[in-house]
Design a protein around this motif. Sequence first.
Motif, PDB file in Angstrom:
ATOM      1  N   VAL A  60       0.853  -1.189   0.000  1.00 38.18           N
ATOM      2  CA  VAL A  60       0.000   0.000   0.000  1.00 38.18           C
ATOM      3  C   VAL A  60       0.894   1.246   0.000  1.00 38.18           C
ATOM      4  CG1 VAL A  60      -1.968   1.117   1.098  1.00 38.18           C
ATOM      5  CG2 VAL A  60      -1.616  -1.350   1.405  1.00 38.18           C
ATOM      6  N   HIS A  61       0.904   1.973  -1.106  1.00 33.76           N
ATOM      7  CA  HIS A  61       1.804   3.119  -1.261  1.00 33.76           C
ATOM      8  C   HIS A  61       1.424   4.272  -0.343  1.00 33.76           C
ATOM      9  CE1 HIS A  61      -1.108   5.581  -3.481  1.00 33.76           C
ATOM     10  NE2 HIS A  61      -1.383   4.523  -4.233  1.00 33.76           N
ATOM     11  N   GLY A  62       2.259   5.279  -0.289  1.00 33.43           N
ATOM     12  CA  GLY A  62       2.023   6.434   0.549  1.00 33.43           C
ATOM     13  C   GLY A  62       1.440   7.604  -0.220  1.00 33.43           C
ATOM     14  N   SER A 134       4.138   5.080   4.950  1.00 31.75           N
ATOM     15  CA  SER A 134       3.579   6.384   5.298  1.00 31.75           C
ATOM     16  C   SER A 134       2.057   6.277   5.466  1.00 31.75           C
ATOM     17  CB  SER A 134       3.982   7.415   4.244  1.00 31.75           C
ATOM     18  OG  SER A 134       3.750   8.733   4.682  1.00 31.75           O
ATOM     19  N   GLN A 135       1.272   7.029   4.690  1.00 34.43           N
ATOM     20  CA  GLN A 135      -0.182   6.887   4.779  1.00 34.43           C
ATOM     21  C   GLN A 135      -0.597   5.436   4.559  1.00 34.43           C
ATOM     22  OE1 GLN A 135      -4.305   8.141   2.428  1.00 34.43           O
ATOM     23  NE2 GLN A 135      -2.396   9.110   1.820  1.00 34.43           N
ATOM     24  N   GLY A 136       0.163   4.722   3.721  1.00 31.35           N
ATOM     25  CA  GLY A 136      -0.143   3.328   3.431  1.00 31.35           C
ATOM     26  C   GLY A 136       0.038   2.406   4.615  1.00 31.35           C
ATOM     27  N   ILE A 159       5.572   1.005   7.431  1.00 27.87           N
ATOM     28  CA  ILE A 159       6.904   1.580   7.250  1.00 27.87           C
ATOM     29  C   ILE A 159       6.762   3.094   7.344  1.00 27.87           C
ATOM     30  CG2 ILE A 159       8.914   1.754   5.744  1.00 27.87           C
ATOM     31  CD1 ILE A 159       7.972  -0.812   4.354  1.00 27.87           C
ATOM     32  N   ALA A 160       7.288   3.682   8.402  1.00 29.54           N
ATOM     33  CA  ALA A 160       7.142   5.125   8.660  1.00 29.54           C
ATOM     34  C   ALA A 160       5.683   5.561   8.551  1.00 29.54           C
ATOM     35  CB  ALA A 160       8.017   5.945   7.707  1.00 29.54           C
ATOM     36  N   PRO A 161       4.767   4.880   9.249  1.00 22.43           N
ATOM     37  CA  PRO A 161       3.339   5.177   9.099  1.00 22.43           C
ATOM     38  C   PRO A 161       2.931   6.450   9.836  1.00 22.43           C
ATOM     39  CG  PRO A 161       3.637   3.543  10.813  1.00 22.43           C
ATOM     40  CD  PRO A 161       5.002   3.789  10.220  1.00 22.43           C
ATOM     41  N   GLN A 195      -4.259  13.492   7.825  1.00 23.14           N
ATOM     42  CA  GLN A 195      -3.044  13.037   8.510  1.00 23.14           C
ATOM     43  C   GLN A 195      -2.434  14.074   9.449  1.00 23.14           C
ATOM     44  OE1 GLN A 195      -0.405  10.312   5.869  1.00 23.14           O
ATOM     45  NE2 GLN A 195      -1.671  11.461   4.425  1.00 23.14           N
ATOM     46  N   ILE A 196      -3.088  15.202   9.599  1.00 22.64           N
ATOM     47  CA  ILE A 196      -2.608  16.199  10.549  1.00 22.64           C
ATOM     48  C   ILE A 196      -2.986  15.766  11.961  1.00 22.64           C
ATOM     49  CG2 ILE A 196      -2.918  18.579  11.358  1.00 22.64           C
ATOM     50  CD1 ILE A 196      -3.268  19.431   8.489  1.00 22.64           C
ATOM     51  N   VAL A 197      -2.077  15.937  12.887  1.00 20.94           N
ATOM     52  CA  VAL A 197      -2.340  15.598  14.287  1.00 20.94           C
ATOM     53  C   VAL A 197      -3.655  16.228  14.732  1.00 20.94           C
ATOM     54  CG1 VAL A 197      -1.555  15.927  16.655  1.00 20.94           C
ATOM     55  CG2 VAL A 197       0.090  15.335  14.878  1.00 20.94           C
ATOM     56  N   GLY A 198      -4.512  15.410  15.354  1.00 19.38           N
ATOM     57  CA  GLY A 198      -5.774  15.915  15.867  1.00 19.38           C
ATOM     58  C   GLY A 198      -6.918  15.919  14.881  1.00 19.38           C
ATOM     59  N   SER A 199      -6.708  15.387  13.672  1.00 23.22           N
ATOM     60  CA  SER A 199      -7.791  15.370  12.692  1.00 23.22           C
ATOM     61  C   SER A 199      -8.932  14.478  13.166  1.00 23.22           C
ATOM     62  CB  SER A 199      -7.286  14.877  11.331  1.00 23.22           C
ATOM     63  OG  SER A 199      -7.050  13.472  11.366  1.00 23.22           O
ATOM     64  N   ALA A 200     -10.128  14.732  12.656  1.00 26.31           N
ATOM     65  CA  ALA A 200     -11.291  13.922  13.029  1.00 26.31           C
ATOM     66  C   ALA A 200     -11.102  12.466  12.615  1.00 26.31           C
ATOM     67  CB  ALA A 200     -12.549  14.503  12.371  1.00 26.31           C
TER      68      ALA A 200
END
Length: 290
Positions: A60-62, A134-136, A159-161, A195-200
């Motif tokens: 799953v890509h980032g 990352s996002q993946g 990997i670096a999620p 992906q911002i800290v605190g997002s819903a």
Amino acid sequence: MLPWKRVLRPLSALCLTVTVALVPAVTTAQAADTAAASDRGWNDYSCNPSAAHPRPVVLVHGTFGNSVDNWLGLAPYLKDRGYCVFSLDYGQLPGVRFFHGLGPVDKSAEQLKSFVDKVLTATGAAETDLVGHSQGGMMPRYYVKFLGGAAKVKALVGIAPSSHGTDLGGLTNLLPYFPGAEDLLTTATPALADQIVGSALLARLNEGGDTVPGVSYTVLATRHDEVVTPYRSQFLSGSDVRNILLQDLCPVDLAEHVSIGLFDRIAFHEVANALDPAHATPTTCASAVG
């Protein structure tokens, strides 16, 4: 460090991430699709999982990635070790080619659900393993937790999620000072906003615990990550979790956010260990050439 450098450093890191992703995407522009992945030896729907590796691996890509360029290193690495390997494109935005992982995370998780079902049907396997960068490495947790993935996933390797989001070294703290910036981010690239800290999205994902029973989780992080910051925010809490810092295995490993997923063979070795823990071998600096 001067105040302006505190702002520019994470911004430069983000630009670097996009630039590094852009180069291979351009050079393989004609091949950034499933057929191209098949030509390189993965996304082979005739692949029959072996007794040694009975679960197909879905990569799953980032963010800003795609199903080919993100995996030019890891996919062949796993294929050479006898795995059936597949990768998907997700999070596409209208009019944007080659750069994916930009749409809303919950919708991307639905795409992953469909793709996993397709892979399981083709291979006849009951479960799959997921490996994401990352996002993946974060988005599949939404699939596992909310979309029935727990019954179809044995191992999830991040990997670096962006497990708990990122502040990009504090850069996101500046958004409220620029009227309209947050709305623009949400509209133009929903995945970044998610992906911002605190997002819903992240609040819902992590409410009640980071993991679900029945799935084993592995997180691979690097001290030099300049995108998902602070790097320890990548780690998960739970009963079946292994959080690994690459520099604990090889102090001289200089991998940062992009290279840990693209070509760091120390990380690759730990991915293989996570997929087959019964035959895991110690990971050291020598694994870089293994």
